[in-house]
Enzyme design. Structure first.
Site, PDB file in Angstrom:
ATOM      1  N   LYS B  80       0.849  -1.199   0.000  1.00  0.00           N
ATOM      2  CA  LYS B  80       0.000   0.000   0.000  1.00  0.00           C
ATOM      3  C   LYS B  80       0.883   1.248   0.000  1.00  0.00           C
ATOM      4  CE  LYS B  80      -3.964   2.068   2.458  1.00  0.00           C
ATOM      5  NZ  LYS B  80      -4.878   1.935   3.606  1.00  0.00           N
ATOM      6  N   SER B 155      -9.838   1.794   2.722  1.00  0.00           N
ATOM      7  CA  SER B 155      -8.959   2.561   1.859  1.00  0.00           C
ATOM      8  C   SER B 155      -7.904   1.719   1.141  1.00  0.00           C
ATOM      9  CB  SER B 155      -8.244   3.623   2.693  1.00  0.00           C
ATOM     10  OG  SER B 155      -7.392   3.004   3.654  1.00  0.00           O
ATOM     11  N   SER B 179     -10.107  -0.527   6.986  1.00  0.00           N
ATOM     12  CA  SER B 179      -9.525  -0.372   5.657  1.00  0.00           C
ATOM     13  C   SER B 179      -8.788  -1.588   5.105  1.00  0.00           C
ATOM     14  CB  SER B 179      -8.582   0.831   5.632  1.00  0.00           C
ATOM     15  OG  SER B 179      -9.329   2.012   5.594  1.00  0.00           O
TER      16      SER B 179
END
Lengths: 502, 496, 98
Positions: B80, B155, B179
């Site tokens: 990420k 997210s 997330s």
């Protein structure tokens, strides 16, 4: 630039000052408050920075345990209570020299609170002890330093841009805040100076900071307000920043009292604002107006866990505290056999630690005091600097005294050696060598000068031969003049008398 | 070659170790897959082909020289874009960090490198991890591989989509309020939020410091546990990092034994607002667990109702402070520095240009919640709710070992559907918020398809530092369903 | 609680150093109002006797030894600065004094 002032005596006749002092002390830890970067003063810009103290995305703080220990020791030495549990908090405001745009500080849970420091001040009625109450001492971090470039003044106003060095960002600070100091009256400036001086000595004694005001490792902000009488409500205060020497503490307060009094006498309201002290011109100027819009949005720092010093740890640190300054001064007074007033003059001159250091280097107490309070104090005064800022160390003073004791120098020559040391010419012995300063102890060289003096003043010589030895003074003076002060006057006198059959 | 992309991390590591395949071949197969499908998925913001192949070569060299290998050596991974990697662009999905190449590695990245994991690149995300759909990325939305019109959750939508689209067998996400778990659920894979403090946050671009936690994604529970074990563990650079040893998550995942376990079903995380298909799959999963010998107990956690309110005050408050450093002075974007504007104005302009609408919204909200006069009513009150939620969890642990719920109330919505309705968007996190506020571990594991034929996940929550328990339960569910389906849920997705 | 005005948002934006357009000021005022209404329920619970939780895991006294560790290479830091000069970060002229 300078505001209308009224006479200090008139200020005191009409107003009662209330003081508050905030002192920031940079701790002398090897590494920063929340990261392992070095704290050395004067390093190349931005060479002592890492993701944490630069506030780079993703970085995290970890508390320097030694800084916490220093904070507790300072609190204990200031007779504070130590919090059994406290947290760091974020103080949120934007400023280019603050990498995260929040300062990691402490808010409503300071590590040290409710203490005091007693200071002695000379008053018309003799030495009086004032108790300065400490509200809190808390841990925080320093900011970076901005260099304002362009514009005419070199100051922030009118600059074209600024260059920022973050080496100082993250250096551990302890902020020590007093409670409002009331009742000092006309002695308020002296009490403030004595407090900062005593605090400096105490911090130095603890070994937690180098407390060099000129390098900013001890910085003082002064809050001051005036009221018409001790019973009247508190007046509007100003906060004067940048007061970075003991002399300035006294001068800035005196100035601000006179400035505020002039305004009040004129019916003008005091504006609550930050003011800046200018050492060179001796005035304060208006800075930022403290607006209600200022809202630091404090909240507990989620990246750090609470600090909860155990009772055992606190007691251990308490047991290891050095002798409190007041007790130390009493003990030294007895050891040195001097009066309270003499001791006070040593402390007021900011000379106590220097004298002690000089003694530690081998000089005797009386001589150590003589040099620091005499010749060196005069030099410091001439240069307008603190005694400790003179470019001479305790070791050098002790060495100088040793040269006097060994008979190599007399006091007059020693003062010339001081000139050389202060001018950066090297160690005392080297200065004496390079400047050719030495008591003339070679009898044959002296005898030549003595015989010349006798030839030049036969009347005096005859008087001595006739037994009037007091007349020797004239001949000794002539010899000293001829040898440019480098002779040992006692030896010259002996030789004069010997030459003339006495 | 194509079965390299469908293989599990365990299989790949074994094949690399026994030289059936090289790490370089494995990396190349995944780089090829990214080249093939990522134009449609948009899971990656940056593909580090050279870096990945270089790391793979190092693993192959270690294999050739007979060095001891970590259990994931040579396995590719998607990272990420909220974790720093030295010299590799790190944007956190924001324009304000465009072009920034950090001068340091996150601890997670350091551990991955040390384990020989091959980092393929950085994945898309909601800007600064603020969002539940990955629509808030400054670099365009990520598409759900199950249906490209749908959101992949957020997210960490890029990381979840990368694993779901076979672009990587493993991925790292971060979870502040769900997330990791929520995107795992809606893309049909496994994702775990470790106990807060189990994985170092050093190098994780902070959103909400007291809630942020990095964690693993994979297609199987065992792969997820292996990745968890690689990244977890004490780090002296993170003051909130836990010192105790990491629980044996891999052993628990392999055992999958839930007999005699007491499993609590949270009453408050069902009912109104939960899609029938989601509720049906959840009820079936409960029966599967009961069939394996677990005792099922209904538990009431009344404070969970307030989790949404508490979360949307705490997280914005902390973010308003954490994001203050993005000020155009030391790194990242600087706009309108024309020599006329002051530093203050350049900050204002840059932050206006560099932050997206959701980030600005949350900063403003958080600034409000922390401001004097409102602190007690908002931030202070939210912290008290946090205490109540923790008490509900603690009370539950007296009678059960884990708590379960659906991971999300609904199947993934369509891209664009909720962008103008922040509150509706926030509700995607309804089930995941309580354990975020509490700090305990939680996992999402696929349990089938819902009314719209899209993935549904089961959330398992456990006490702080009982991460092994969530893996144990997830693994039991996975095993039972694998028998029904003859494989993973993901096998039922239409190939891209 | 709530009822956030456009001027409130303008003040908050100024504290947060974000230049907002007139449109944004109005939009955020409305949206924040909705959000604050949605979260308002938290004021119903948690009485005065409930202590706040600031840290999920209750540990205390995490300290680092006072040991110097290497700093970053200056070039690697300044290379990514928006502007640098003389080994320092160059920033526009600063208005406020601190």
């Amino acid at each position: 630039m300078s505001a209308p002032l009224i006479d200090f005596d008139e200020v005191i006749a009409n107003f009662d000052p209330v003081l508050g002092l905030e002192v920031h002390v940079e701790l002398g830890t090897a590494s920063k408050m929340f990261c392992g970067c070095a704290t050395e003063f004067g390093a190349e810009p931005n060479t002592q920075v890492c993701p944490t103290c630069l506030g780079l995305p993703g970085s995290l703080p970890v508390v320097n345990g030694t800084a916490v220990e220093s904070a507790i020791r300072i609190g204990l030495a200031l007779n504070c209570s130590i919090a059994s549990w406290c947290r760091f908090a974020r103080k949120n405001y934007f400023y280019p020299d603050m990498p995260k745009n929040f300062q990691t500080s402490q808010y409503d849970e300071p590590i040290c609170f409710e203490g005091y420091l007693d200071v002695d001040v000379e008053t018309d009625e003799g030495t009086r002890t004032f108790r300065v109450e400490i509200e809190r001492a808390h841990m925080e971090e320093d900011t970076g330093k901005s260099l304002h470039v362009g514009g005419s003044t070199g100051r922030i106003h009118g600059a074209d841009f600024s260059l920022v060095d973050y080496n100082r960002a993250g250096i551990p600070l302890i902020e020590i805040v007093t409670k409002p100091l009331e009742g000092a009256g006309k002695y308020a400036p002296e009490v403030a100076k004595a407090y900062v001086g005593a605090l400096r000595d105490l911090l130095r004694g603890l070994g937690v900071s180098d407390v060099k005001m000129e390098q900013g490792s001890l910085r003082c902000d002064v809050n001051l307000s005036l009221r018409t009488s001790p019973d009247a409500p508190l007046g509007t205060r100003t906060e004067t920043k940048n007061v970075n020497s003991l002399r300035s503490v006294e001068r800035a307060i005196r100035y601000e009292m006179q400035r505020q009094a002039a305004l009040l006498a004129d019916g003008t309201a005091i504006i609550q604002e930050t003011r800046h002290w200018h050492e060179d011109t001796g005035v304060t100027t208006s800075g930022r107006v403290k607006s209600d819009a200022e809202d630091y949005r404090y909240f507990p720092e989620p990246d750090l866990v609470p600090v909860a010093p155990s009772a055992e740890w606190i007691e251990q640190l308490r047991s290891q505290l050095p002798e409190p300054p007041a007790e130390r001064s009493k003990r030294l007074r007895q050891e040195w056999g001097i009066s309270e007033k003499e001791m006070q003059s040593v402390i007021n001159a900011g000379a106590l630690d220097l004298v002690l250091a000089t003694i530690a280097e081998g000089a005797d107490p009386a001589a150590s005091r003589k040099w620091w309070l005499g010749e060196l104090a005069r030099r410091a005064n001439d240069e307008g600097v603190e005694l400790e800022s003179l470019a001479i160390t305790a070791k050098q003073v002790a060495d100088l005294e040793a040269l006097v004791q060994s008979g190599r120098l007399n006091d007059k020559l020693a003062r010339q050696v001081i000139d050389g040391v202060l001018a950066g010419e090297g160690e005392p012995a080297a200065v004496a060598d390079s400047r050719g300063l030495q008591i003339v102890s070679d009898d044959s060289a002296l005898l030549a000068a003595i015989n010349e003096a006798i030839a030049a003043d036969p009347d005096a010589a005859q008087k001595i031969r006739d037994g009037k030895v007091a007349a020797a003074g004239a001949l000794v003076g002539a010899v000293m003049k001829a040898t440019q002060g480098q002779a040992d006057a006692g030896r010259v006198r002996e030789l004069v008398l010997q030459e003339l059959g006495q | 070659m194509s079965d390299l992309i469908h293989a599990s991390a365990v299989e790949l590591a074994a094949q690399i170790a026994n030289k059936t395949v090289s790490a370089v071949e494995v990396a190349q197969a995944h780089l090829d897959r990214i080249a093939e499908v990522d134009g449609r998925v948009n899971a990656f913001l940056y593909v580090d082909g050279d870096g990945a192949l270089e790391q793979a070569r190092a693993v192959d060299h270690a294999v050739a020289s007979g060095q001891a290998l970590s259990p994931l050596a040579g396995v590719p991974l998607a990272l990420k874009d909220v974790l720093t990697q030295t010299g590799v662009p790190t944007t956190a999905g924001s324009k304000i960090l465009e072009g920034w190449r950090p001068p340091y590695d996150a601890t997670v990245v350091e551990r991955l490198r040390d384990a020989g994991v091959v980092i393929l690149g950085k994945t898309n995300m909601d800007e600064f991890a603020m969002g539940s759909s990955t629509e808030n990325s400054a670099y365009g939305p990520t598409h759900n591989p199950w249906d490209l019109e749908r959101i992949p959750g957020g997210s960490s939508g890029g990381s979840a989509a990368a694993v779901s689209a076979y672009e990587a067998p493993l991925a790292i996400g971060t979870d502040t309020g769900g997330s990791i778990r929520q995107p795992a659920a809606v893309t049909g894979i496994v994702g775990a939020k470790p106990t807060y403090g189990a994985v170092s946050r050093y190098g994780l671009v902070a959103f909400s410091s007291s809630l942020d936690q990095a964690g693993p994604f994979a297609r199987t529970v065992v792969d997820t546990a292996l990745l968890h074990s690689v990244i977890a563990g004490h780090d002296p650079r993170d003051s909130t990092s836990i010192k105790e040893p990491v629980p044996d998550v891999v052993g628990a995942a392999k055992s999958a034994d839930v007999s005699k376990m007491r499993i609590g079903v949270v009453r408050e995380l069902s009912g109104e607002g939960y899609q029938p298909g989601v509720q049906a799959r959840f009820d079936e999963a409960v029966e599967l667990l009961r069939a394996q010998g677990a005792e099922i107990i209904e538990i009431s956690c009344p404070s969970f109702t307030y989790a949404l309110g508490a979360y949307y005050l705490i997280a914005p408050s902390e973010c308003s402070s954490n994001l203050a450093r993005f000020d155009a002075m030391r790194f990242g974007l600087r706009t309108d520095d024309n020599g006329e504007l002051s530093a203050e104005d350049v900050m204002r302009h840059t932050r206006a240009a560099g932050f997206g609408p959701e980030v600005k919204r949350r900063i403003i909200l958080g600034t409000y919640a922390l401001s004097s006069g409102y602190y007690d009513a908002y931030y202070g009150q939210a912290q008290k709710v946090r205490t109540l939620i923790t008490r509900d969890f603690e009370a539950a642990w007296a009678s059960v070992d884990v708590l379960i719920s659906p991971t999300t109330p609904t199947e993934p919505f369509r891209i664009g559907e909720r962008v103008n309705d922040p509150v509706a968007m926030y509700k995607a996190d309804l089930c995941t918020l309580p354990s975020s506020l509490y700090g305990g571990p939680a996992i999402s594991v696929p349990i089938g398809l819902g009314d719209e034929n899209l993935p549904v996940g089961l959330q398992v929550m456990a006490p702080v530092m009982a991460d092994d328990q969530v893996y144990r339960v997830a693994s039991a569910v996975e095993k039972a369903l694998a028998q029904q389906w003859g494989g993973l849920l993901l096998d039922q997705a239409v190939a891209l | 609680m709530s009822a956030i005005s456009r001027d409130d948002v303008a003040h908050l934006a100024s504290l947060a150093r974000i230049e907002l357009t007139e449109q944004e000021l109005n939009d955020y005022a409305g949206q924040l109002d909705v959000i604050l209404t949605a979260v308002a329920s938290i004021s119903e619970v948690a009485a005065d006797d409930i202590p706040p939780t600031t840290h999920a895991v209750p540990v205390v006294n995490v300290f680092r030894e006072d040991v110097v560790t290497p700093s970053l290479d200056r070039d690697s830091v300044l290379d990514h600065a928006p502007a640098a000069e003389d080994g320092r970060f160059r920033v526009p002229r600063i208005l406020d004094e601190e």
